[in-house]
Design a protein around this motif. Structure first.
Motif, PDB file in Angstrom:
ATOM      1  N   THR A 217       0.837  -1.207   0.000  1.00  0.00           N
ATOM      2  CA  THR A 217       0.000   0.000   0.000  1.00  0.00           C
ATOM      3  C   THR A 217       0.870   1.254   0.000  1.00  0.00           C
ATOM      4  O   THR A 217       0.638   2.175  -0.764  1.00  0.00           O
ATOM      5  CB  THR A 217      -0.917   0.007   1.236  1.00  0.00           C
ATOM      6  OG1 THR A 217      -1.580  -1.255   1.295  1.00  0.00           O
ATOM      7  CG2 THR A 217      -1.940   1.114   1.162  1.00  0.00           C
ATOM      8  N   ASP A 218       1.878   1.289   0.882  1.00  0.00           N
ATOM      9  CA  ASP A 218       2.732   2.476   0.962  1.00  0.00           C
ATOM     10  C   ASP A 218       4.192   2.059   1.142  1.00  0.00           C
ATOM     11  O   ASP A 218       4.608   1.693   2.249  1.00  0.00           O
ATOM     12  CB  ASP A 218       2.284   3.365   2.131  1.00  0.00           C
ATOM     13  CG  ASP A 218       3.124   4.639   2.213  1.00  0.00           C
ATOM     14  OD1 ASP A 218       3.980   4.843   1.329  1.00  0.00           O
ATOM     15  OD2 ASP A 218       2.922   5.408   3.167  1.00  0.00           O
ATOM     16  N   ILE A 219       4.941   2.142   0.063  1.00  0.00           N
ATOM     17  CA  ILE A 219       6.335   1.697   0.084  1.00  0.00           C
ATOM     18  C   ILE A 219       7.182   2.554   1.040  1.00  0.00           C
ATOM     19  O   ILE A 219       8.184   2.080   1.587  1.00  0.00           O
ATOM     20  CB  ILE A 219       6.925   1.679  -1.354  1.00  0.00           C
ATOM     21  CG1 ILE A 219       8.189   0.803  -1.415  1.00  0.00           C
ATOM     22  CG2 ILE A 219       7.166   3.088  -1.888  1.00  0.00           C
ATOM     23  CD1 ILE A 219       8.657   0.487  -2.822  1.00  0.00           C
TER      24      ILE A 219
ATOM     25  N   GLY B 152       8.990   2.793 -10.653  1.00  0.00           N
ATOM     26  CA  GLY B 152      10.249   2.786  -9.892  1.00  0.00           C
ATOM     27  C   GLY B 152      10.747   4.190  -9.592  1.00  0.00           C
ATOM     28  O   GLY B 152      11.186   4.479  -8.470  1.00  0.00           O
ATOM     29  N   VAL B 153      10.675   5.075 -10.572  1.00  0.00           N
ATOM     30  CA  VAL B 153      11.163   6.455 -10.372  1.00  0.00           C
ATOM     31  C   VAL B 153      10.321   7.144  -9.296  1.00  0.00           C
ATOM     32  O   VAL B 153      10.853   7.815  -8.403  1.00  0.00           O
ATOM     33  CB  VAL B 153      11.139   7.255 -11.702  1.00  0.00           C
ATOM     34  CG1 VAL B 153      11.442   8.728 -11.461  1.00  0.00           C
ATOM     35  CG2 VAL B 153      12.131   6.666 -12.700  1.00  0.00           C
ATOM     36  N   ALA B 154       9.004   6.939  -9.356  1.00  0.00           N
ATOM     37  CA  ALA B 154       8.131   7.564  -8.342  1.00  0.00           C
ATOM     38  C   ALA B 154       8.423   6.989  -6.955  1.00  0.00           C
ATOM     39  O   ALA B 154       8.427   7.723  -5.957  1.00  0.00           O
ATOM     40  CB  ALA B 154       6.656   7.338  -8.704  1.00  0.00           C
ATOM     41  N   ALA B 155       8.685   5.683  -6.899  1.00  0.00           N
ATOM     42  CA  ALA B 155       8.996   5.053  -5.600  1.00  0.00           C
ATOM     43  C   ALA B 155      10.272   5.652  -5.030  1.00  0.00           C
ATOM     44  O   ALA B 155      10.337   6.003  -3.845  1.00  0.00           O
ATOM     45  CB  ALA B 155       9.129   3.540  -5.765  1.00  0.00           C
ATOM     46  N   VAL B 156      11.294   5.799  -5.859  1.00  0.00           N
ATOM     47  CA  VAL B 156      12.558   6.382  -5.384  1.00  0.00           C
ATOM     48  C   VAL B 156      12.327   7.815  -4.913  1.00  0.00           C
ATOM     49  O   VAL B 156      12.799   8.225  -3.844  1.00  0.00           O
ATOM     50  CB  VAL B 156      13.630   6.329  -6.495  1.00  0.00           C
ATOM     51  CG1 VAL B 156      14.820   7.219  -6.148  1.00  0.00           C
ATOM     52  CG2 VAL B 156      14.086   4.898  -6.720  1.00  0.00           C
ATOM     53  N   TYR B 157      11.603   8.581  -5.699  1.00  0.00           N
ATOM     54  CA  TYR B 157      11.335   9.987  -5.358  1.00  0.00           C
ATOM     55  C   TYR B 157      10.673  10.087  -3.977  1.00  0.00           C
ATOM     56  O   TYR B 157      11.057  10.895  -3.133  1.00  0.00           O
ATOM     57  CB  TYR B 157      10.431  10.604  -6.434  1.00  0.00           C
ATOM     58  CG  TYR B 157      10.058  12.039  -6.186  1.00  0.00           C
ATOM     59  CD1 TYR B 157      10.901  13.070  -6.600  1.00  0.00           C
ATOM     60  CD2 TYR B 157       8.871  12.365  -5.539  1.00  0.00           C
ATOM     61  CE1 TYR B 157      10.560  14.398  -6.365  1.00  0.00           C
ATOM     62  CE2 TYR B 157       8.530  13.683  -5.305  1.00  0.00           C
ATOM     63  CZ  TYR B 157       9.378  14.700  -5.721  1.00  0.00           C
ATOM     64  OH  TYR B 157       9.044  16.009  -5.480  1.00  0.00           O
TER      65      TYR B 157
END
Ligand SMILES: Cc1cc2nc3c(=O)[nH]c(=O)nc-3n(C[C@H](O)[C@H](O)[C@H](O)COP(=O)(O)O)c2cc1C
Length: 305
Positions: free
Chosen positions: A175-177, A228-233
């Motif tokens: 739900t929330d990484i 992936g980019v959004a997760a890293v951000y």
């Protein structure tokens, strides 16, 4: 000038220095030796080796790979030789690698993860650990990486067992990484990797069967890059430990997106199957971008405010 000669691109993870920020992702580069005729292995920031488990695993039934639009769906099922053969057959390969090597560990219980880390910690061939949290915990049924308390306690147990860098690899199937990343940091992780594969399925409508024998699989490749980019951000803004970006990096421009989002390093995965020289191309492109913008180190690769 070869990009890898630029010492300013080196990155620190825990107590280990990665000579470059461009690494190779677990399960997509074997144990390194397979690629020595194809690429200068010393240009790799770190080899994240294929996941190892306590017992040997033959993996899932075939078919276990299917192409999707801009992606690859796999259900390899953690096929690997098991820790006994890993120690006798793979560690000597790692000792000969001219770049840092991280053993990637998978398990079905806390004790399994711990036993493998302790076994390898006693040896000198590896530089650090990456913990694959995408495996189901047999005691609880859910993947390790989906519950904060479980992630924090597993990380804390492993933290006590190693002085080497401990990198926790996050699954995006949550739900929330960011909460999970904070749990890994609280447990003592030196860095987190974002992201492992996304859960997916392909159906063969003529046969009325799933394309993969296992039904579902993990989606990788360019299709998952924006995820992936959004997760890293987001994760970068939630923790203070380094974030290693992964997911769909095919060229330098893709890797730069991750670095600008806040990654300290990146991993190349599926692209290794398309072009084994991707790491070298990406590294050259990052070095060139850094020179053009006058950046002295990876921390200076930032989004414009
Ligand atoms: C065929 C294949 C096997 C993989 N095996 C593993 C593995 O054993 N352990 C692991 O942590 N990740 C594994 N992954 C996930 C990758 O390391 C990486 O996180 C993911 O594929 C996203 O990066 P990419 O889009 O560049 O491939 C595997 C991926 C693929 C495509």
């Amino acid at each position: 000038m070869p990009a890898q000669s630029s010492g300013s691109l080196s990155v620190r993870v825990g107590n280990t220095e990665l000579p470059t920020p461009v690494c190779v992702a677990s399960g997509t580069f074997g144990y390194g030796a397979e690629y020595e005729q194809l690429i200068d292995l010393s240009s790799i920031g770190a080899l994240f080796a294929k996941s190892v488990t306590r017992a040997p695993r033959s993996g899932n039934a075939t078919p276990r790979l299917v192409e999707t639009p801009s992606g690859l769906l796999n259900s390899i099922g953690l096929a690997n030789v098991g820790i006994e053969r890993y120690v006798t057959e793979k560690l000597p390969l790692f000792a000969a690698m001219p770049c840092p090597v991280f053993a990637n560990i998978a398990g079905e219980s806390v004790d399994e993860y711990l036993e493998i880390v302790e076994r390898l910690e006693a040896r000198g061939e590896i530089d650090g650990f990456e913990i694959n949290l995408s495996c189901p915990n047999v005691a609880r049924g859910l993947a390790f990486g989906t519950e904060c308390a479980q992630v924090e306690s597993l990380t804390a147990r492993l933290r006590k067992a190693t002085v080497r860098p401990l990198v926790v690899k996050l699954t995006p199937n949550v739900t929330d990484i960011c909460e999970i990343a904070r749990a890994a940091e609280a447990g003592g992780a030196d860095a987190v990797t974002c992201i492992n594969t996304l859960l997916g399925m392909v159906i063969d409508t003529e046969n009325r069967r799933t394309a993969l024998a296992a039904g579902t699989g993990g989606l990788s490749g360019p299709a998952i890059r924006p995820v992936g980019v959004a997760a890293v951000y987001r994760v970068r803004r939630s923790v203070s430990i380094p974030v290693i970006g992964a997911g769909g990096i095919m060229c330098a421009e893709d890797a730069l997106q991750y670095l600008l989002a806040g990654a300290s390093a990146v991993q190349i995965g599926t692209a290794n199957f398309v072009d084994p020289r991707t790491v070298a191309r990406v590294l050259d492109g990052i070095a060139d971008y850094g020179r053009r913008n006058g950046y002295g180190c990876i921390e200076e690769f930032h989004l414009a405010e």
